[in-house]
Design a protein around this motif. Sequence first.
Motif, PDB file in Angstrom:
ATOM      1  N   UNK A  27       0.428  -0.869   0.054  1.00 25.14           N
ATOM      2  CA  UNK A  27       0.216   0.353   0.554  1.00 25.14           C
ATOM      3  C   UNK A  27       1.026   1.095   0.058  1.00 25.14           C
ATOM      4  N   UNK A  31       4.731   1.405  -6.877  1.00 25.15           N
ATOM      5  CA  UNK A  31       4.472   3.152  -7.734  1.00 25.15           C
ATOM      6  C   UNK A  31       3.297   2.558  -8.268  1.00 25.15           C
ATOM      7  N   UNK A  33       0.793   4.518  -6.830  1.00 23.44           N
ATOM      8  CA  UNK A  33      -0.075   4.597  -5.448  1.00 23.44           C
ATOM      9  C   UNK A  33       0.562   5.859  -4.583  1.00 23.44           C
ATOM     10  N   UNK A 286      -8.816   2.766   1.267  1.00 18.03           N
ATOM     11  CA  UNK A 286      -7.498   2.518   1.020  1.00 18.03           C
ATOM     12  C   UNK A 286      -7.008   3.008   2.570  1.00 18.03           C
TER      13      UNK A 286
ATOM     14  N   UNK B 202      -4.598  -1.631  -5.331  1.00 15.90           N
ATOM     15  CA  UNK B 202      -3.621  -0.765  -5.417  1.00 15.90           C
ATOM     16  C   UNK B 202      -3.649  -0.387  -6.953  1.00 15.90           C
ATOM     17  N   UNK B 203      -3.058  -1.303  -8.344  1.00  9.66           N
ATOM     18  CA  UNK B 203      -2.859  -1.130  -9.159  1.00  9.66           C
ATOM     19  C   UNK B 203      -3.955  -1.032  -9.809  1.00  9.66           C
ATOM     20  N   UNK B 206      -5.014   3.162 -10.870  1.00  6.17           N
ATOM     21  CA  UNK B 206      -3.758   4.153 -12.129  1.00  6.17           C
ATOM     22  C   UNK B 206      -3.019   2.761 -13.419  1.00  6.17           C
ATOM     23  N   UNK B 208       0.504  -0.089 -13.165  1.00  7.97           N
ATOM     24  CA  UNK B 208       1.378  -0.812 -12.464  1.00  7.97           C
ATOM     25  C   UNK B 208       2.728  -0.287 -13.383  1.00  7.97           C
ATOM     26  N   UNK B 209       3.570   0.492 -12.749  1.00  5.99           N
ATOM     27  CA  UNK B 209       4.561   1.248 -13.052  1.00  5.99           C
ATOM     28  C   UNK B 209       5.412   0.721 -12.150  1.00  5.99           C
ATOM     29  N   UNK B 210       6.591  -0.107 -13.710  1.00  4.81           N
ATOM     30  CA  UNK B 210       7.481  -0.468 -12.883  1.00  4.81           C
ATOM     31  C   UNK B 210       8.433  -0.655 -13.350  1.00  4.81           C
TER      32      UNK B 210
END
Lengths: 325, 365
Positions: A27, A31, A33, A286, B202-203, B206, B208-210
Amino acid sequence: MIRVVLARLGQMAFVMAGISILVFLIFFATPGTDPAARIAGRNAAPEVLAAVRHDFGFDQPLAVQYVLLMKRLFVTGDLTSFVNRGQKVVPSILQAVPVTMSLVVGAALVWVVASVAVGTLACVWRGTVVDKALMILGLIGISMPVFWVGEVANLITQSRYHDTWLFSWVPGLGYVPLTQDPVGWFKALVIPWVALAILFVGLYGRVLRASLVEAYGEDFIRTARAKGLGEGRILFRHALRTSMVTFVSMFGLDFGLLVGGGALLTEVVFGLQGVGYLTYNALQNLDLPVIMATVMYASFFVVASNAAVDLIYAALDPRVRLARA
Amino acid sequence: MTLASPGAASQDAASQVAGSERPDTPGAGREPGARATSRGPWVTALRKLLQDRAAVASLAALVLIVLCTLAAPLYATRVSETDPFTSNLSGSVVVDGETVDVIQADTGGLGLGTTPIGPTWTGHYFMGADGQGRDVMARLLYGGQNSLVIAGGATVITLVAAAVVGIVAGFFGGIVDAVLSRLLDVLWAFPVYLLAISLSIVTIGRGLVLGPVTISSSSLLLPIVIIGIIYVPYVARPIRGQVLQLKRSEFVLAATGLGVPRHRILVTDILPNVATTLIVFAPLMMALNMITESALSFLSIGVQSPAASWGTIIEDGQGLLYTRPWVAIAPGIAIVLTVLALNVLGDGVRDALDPKAKLRVRKGR
């Protein structure tokens, strides 16, 4: 023995710490968030965002944030929600526990009784139509998503057949406390119990049948027959008893998972505000403190039931006990 | 939790059946004159599977389901003649010579709400429309594609990752094993649905940016990867156990004693046995993944609108449950049929590949 228990407790603590770090990283460190952005709203001004960030301590290093969170959860116990400020996390979980307990204990009773019946009958009549039908029904039970079963149950009992004699007693969705109205409690929960139990009846019934059939091939059953014992006694005192080892260990794990909030989907579909429902709401907002607390709570039950099952296993099966020593 | 550990005990059982040569590996038939009727274990297993009527029937059902979902574009253009991905709030359709609105104003109550058209049981709006006026039948077919792709893709990820982790941990042992096993312990104790929901939430906002890789939030890759990851411990732990057992088995000890290098033992002795376990797991994992995907989509954190999966359609139908129940019921039936077929097939595959099951049945009679 004390060393074994201590080692086991250490392992439990390690796993729970690992889970807490994992949740925290998911959480806070994923990346893209930013909990501050969620709290401040979609189009918040940069100043507001910065204020929120400072207010909630998001501007501190991750490790510091983690330690503070853990301290407020386990040491001082005054962790509060990010979303409803002032709402204490620990009491709101404790409030939800009776709902989840009512749901899970009742469902567990249903599924233990039903699956022992299914497994035993299928084994007694193995190879017949009854056996095949029971096993296929079990497989169908395993293949149904629980939330869909819940919706169909609601459709039938709340809407389509609610005005018939069969389902006119079904109250609206929601929980009724046991202490307030025991009959209302039962009425409100009996359909969720069955819906939640269906999967486990199928699963346990099939497993029990398989292990019963296996037990009937073992030497000690032949010995029992040779001693002239009746079929009923052989079934209940010998075959069923050995088959219970697998059954009990499966039960321990599933029960722990459900008490910890694993019945989330059932709670959502039937509008029962238990731990799973609380977790789900927190996840959607969240609301990290609540998420952290409920996930810790859930994993405690999973880890504890794992340990309990291991101990029971050792107590029931001398081979395991000897291998350990 | 629905999975036993098949193949874990297959080694000793197989060696009782086949004598002392390397059991159930595809290479086992190479020894000249070992068995006159030897066709190799894979062929034997396949023949056994094809004799299992339930397994063959479920395989046929699965093929039929896949073909139906593949025909979705055809259905949308030729039969339903609507685009199942755009809302159709003001359209109308001709049923039995009468023109009917797709979204109808409620007659009862305050007359403020709207109800989509119910099943017409003819080409257009066969199963009615959802709240957006989209053809449910066409969405069901398209949604099936996504459900199947996600369940299948996640299965591949789980099996590959679990095989790598399980083999590395079991074969190399030591510190590598210790680290991997502790990681698996943590993942194992993390309730699967909570983990899946956490990762999805969480993903989903937006994407997921890895580093250089960006997965957009509408991409099917997100649920595939998430569902694939959460079940890794379920498969990796039994495989690690199997590899440990294989390492101690007589044929591996013999090979080691003869000076066969470790990498060759890995390739010729360990891998084929692990492959059997993976194949046994595949249909059962896919069934589990299918249910998980539907649950995530039902909680609106799986496949994102306007794209569909069977779970999303059930969610669309939740608000219409009492007025237009077919929207939620039909995709549920599709899930049950598919998962049931996968489970029956999985049972058949296990019976065909796992000699323990063979012995158990013989004992039981």
